[in-house]
Design a protein around this motif. Structure first.
Motif, PDB file in Angstrom:
ATOM      1  N   HIS A 143     -10.132   6.186  -8.215  1.00  0.00           N
ATOM      2  CA  HIS A 143      -9.721   6.419  -6.832  1.00  0.00           C
ATOM      3  C   HIS A 143      -9.952   7.851  -6.359  1.00  0.00           C
ATOM      4  O   HIS A 143      -9.945   8.105  -5.173  1.00  0.00           O
ATOM      5  CB  HIS A 143      -8.239   6.080  -6.656  1.00  0.00           C
ATOM      6  CG  HIS A 143      -7.986   4.623  -6.535  1.00  0.00           C
ATOM      7  ND1 HIS A 143      -8.010   3.964  -5.331  1.00  0.00           N
ATOM      8  CD2 HIS A 143      -7.730   3.690  -7.462  1.00  0.00           C
ATOM      9  CE1 HIS A 143      -7.758   2.691  -5.531  1.00  0.00           C
ATOM     10  NE2 HIS A 143      -7.593   2.504  -6.810  1.00  0.00           N
TER      11      HIS A 143
ATOM     12  N   ASN B 169      -5.214   6.574  -0.984  1.00  0.00           N
ATOM     13  CA  ASN B 169      -4.561   5.339  -0.560  1.00  0.00           C
ATOM     14  C   ASN B 169      -4.774   4.279  -1.633  1.00  0.00           C
ATOM     15  O   ASN B 169      -5.906   3.993  -2.014  1.00  0.00           O
ATOM     16  CB  ASN B 169      -5.133   4.855   0.775  1.00  0.00           C
ATOM     17  CG  ASN B 169      -4.776   5.806   1.888  1.00  0.00           C
ATOM     18  OD1 ASN B 169      -3.643   6.237   2.000  1.00  0.00           O
ATOM     19  ND2 ASN B 169      -5.756   6.145   2.703  1.00  0.00           N
ATOM     20  N   ILE B 170      -3.653   3.728  -2.114  1.00  0.00           N
ATOM     21  CA  ILE B 170      -3.706   2.761  -3.206  1.00  0.00           C
ATOM     22  C   ILE B 170      -2.858   1.557  -2.834  1.00  0.00           C
ATOM     23  O   ILE B 170      -1.718   1.697  -2.408  1.00  0.00           O
ATOM     24  CB  ILE B 170      -3.186   3.385  -4.511  1.00  0.00           C
ATOM     25  CG1 ILE B 170      -3.998   4.638  -4.866  1.00  0.00           C
ATOM     26  CG2 ILE B 170      -3.241   2.376  -5.646  1.00  0.00           C
ATOM     27  CD1 ILE B 170      -3.428   5.438  -5.991  1.00  0.00           C
ATOM     28  N   ASP B 171      -3.423   0.379  -3.022  1.00  0.00           N
ATOM     29  CA  ASP B 171      -2.675  -0.854  -2.806  1.00  0.00           C
ATOM     30  C   ASP B 171      -2.199  -1.349  -4.168  1.00  0.00           C
ATOM     31  O   ASP B 171      -2.925  -2.016  -4.891  1.00  0.00           O
ATOM     32  CB  ASP B 171      -3.552  -1.896  -2.121  1.00  0.00           C
ATOM     33  CG  ASP B 171      -2.762  -3.118  -1.702  1.00  0.00           C
ATOM     34  OD1 ASP B 171      -1.519  -3.081  -1.753  1.00  0.00           O
ATOM     35  OD2 ASP B 171      -3.395  -4.113  -1.335  1.00  0.00           O
TER      36      ASP B 171
ATOM     37  N   ARG C  15      -0.181  11.633  -2.888  1.00  0.00           N
ATOM     38  CA  ARG C  15      -0.637  12.976  -2.497  1.00  0.00           C
ATOM     39  C   ARG C  15      -0.370  13.942  -3.642  1.00  0.00           C
ATOM     40  O   ARG C  15       0.702  13.927  -4.232  1.00  0.00           O
ATOM     41  CB  ARG C  15       0.121  13.453  -1.267  1.00  0.00           C
ATOM     42  CG  ARG C  15      -0.192  12.670  -0.041  1.00  0.00           C
ATOM     43  CD  ARG C  15       0.579  13.196   1.145  1.00  0.00           C
ATOM     44  NE  ARG C  15       0.333  12.331   2.273  1.00  0.00           N
ATOM     45  CZ  ARG C  15       1.220  12.061   3.196  1.00  0.00           C
ATOM     46  NH1 ARG C  15       2.423  12.595   3.149  1.00  0.00           N
ATOM     47  NH2 ARG C  15       0.915  11.251   4.186  1.00  0.00           N
TER      48      ARG C  15
ATOM     49  N   GLU D 166      -5.398  13.115  -1.021  1.00  0.00           N
ATOM     50  CA  GLU D 166      -4.612  11.968  -0.582  1.00  0.00           C
ATOM     51  C   GLU D 166      -5.387  10.708  -0.940  1.00  0.00           C
ATOM     52  O   GLU D 166      -6.524  10.535  -0.519  1.00  0.00           O
ATOM     53  CB  GLU D 166      -4.344  12.030   0.920  1.00  0.00           C
ATOM     54  CG  GLU D 166      -3.485  13.207   1.315  1.00  0.00           C
ATOM     55  CD  GLU D 166      -3.173  13.229   2.799  1.00  0.00           C
ATOM     56  OE1 GLU D 166      -3.836  12.514   3.576  1.00  0.00           O
ATOM     57  OE2 GLU D 166      -2.263  13.969   3.183  1.00  0.00           O
TER      58      GLU D 166
ATOM     59  N   PRO E 162       0.820  -1.211   0.000  1.00  0.00           N
ATOM     60  CA  PRO E 162       0.000   0.000   0.000  1.00  0.00           C
ATOM     61  C   PRO E 162       0.855   1.262   0.000  1.00  0.00           C
ATOM     62  O   PRO E 162       1.931   1.297   0.583  1.00  0.00           O
ATOM     63  CB  PRO E 162      -0.830  -0.111   1.275  1.00  0.00           C
ATOM     64  CG  PRO E 162      -0.061  -1.019   2.156  1.00  0.00           C
ATOM     65  CD  PRO E 162       0.712  -1.944   1.262  1.00  0.00           C
ATOM     66  N   ARG E 163       0.355   2.291  -0.673  1.00  0.00           N
ATOM     67  CA  ARG E 163       1.023   3.590  -0.750  1.00  0.00           C
ATOM     68  C   ARG E 163      -0.033   4.688  -0.671  1.00  0.00           C
ATOM     69  O   ARG E 163      -1.205   4.469  -0.941  1.00  0.00           O
ATOM     70  CB  ARG E 163       1.785   3.738  -2.065  1.00  0.00           C
ATOM     71  CG  ARG E 163       2.909   2.746  -2.251  1.00  0.00           C
ATOM     72  CD  ARG E 163       4.097   3.136  -1.364  1.00  0.00           C
ATOM     73  NE  ARG E 163       5.202   2.235  -1.584  1.00  0.00           N
ATOM     74  CZ  ARG E 163       5.595   1.312  -0.720  1.00  0.00           C
ATOM     75  NH1 ARG E 163       4.954   1.142   0.408  1.00  0.00           N
ATOM     76  NH2 ARG E 163       6.618   0.543  -0.969  1.00  0.00           N
ATOM     77  N   CYS E 164       0.426   5.886  -0.355  1.00  0.00           N
ATOM     78  CA  CYS E 164      -0.439   7.061  -0.366  1.00  0.00           C
ATOM     79  C   CYS E 164       0.072   8.015  -1.442  1.00  0.00           C
ATOM     80  O   CYS E 164       1.230   8.429  -1.404  1.00  0.00           O
ATOM     81  CB  CYS E 164      -0.435   7.750   0.996  1.00  0.00           C
ATOM     82  SG  CYS E 164      -1.493   9.211   1.051  1.00  0.00           S
TER      83      CYS E 164
END
Length: 71
Positions: A42, A59-61, A17, A57, A13-15
């Motif tokens: 998203h 959040n993406i996996d 921005r 922001e 997972p990452r964010c």
């Protein structure tokens, strides 16, 4: 397609921005997709958002085959 990334090689997972600015009656929609088997949306903003920069922001996996895109 305005922007489409290379295939992402970052597991887990990452964010993501970013800032966006949408002022005026001519603003329609800003979208951010992660292109995988589902092409999942998203982020979406519609219409006039005022005269200021806004932080988004997301959040993406990621998997090793996903791409980020802005249509």
């Amino acid at each position: 397609m305005l922007f489409r990334s290379y295939h992402l090689l970052i597991p887990g997972p990452r964010c993501l921005r970013f800032y966006y600015h949408m002022l005026g009656s001519g603003m329609v929609t800003a979208e951010l997709y992660v292109y995988s088997a589902s092409g999942k949306l998203h982020f979406e903003a519609n219409g006039d958002q005022g005269d200021n920069w806004k932080l988004a922001e997301v959040n993406i996996d990621y998997s090793s085959h996903d791409q980020v895109g802005i249509p």
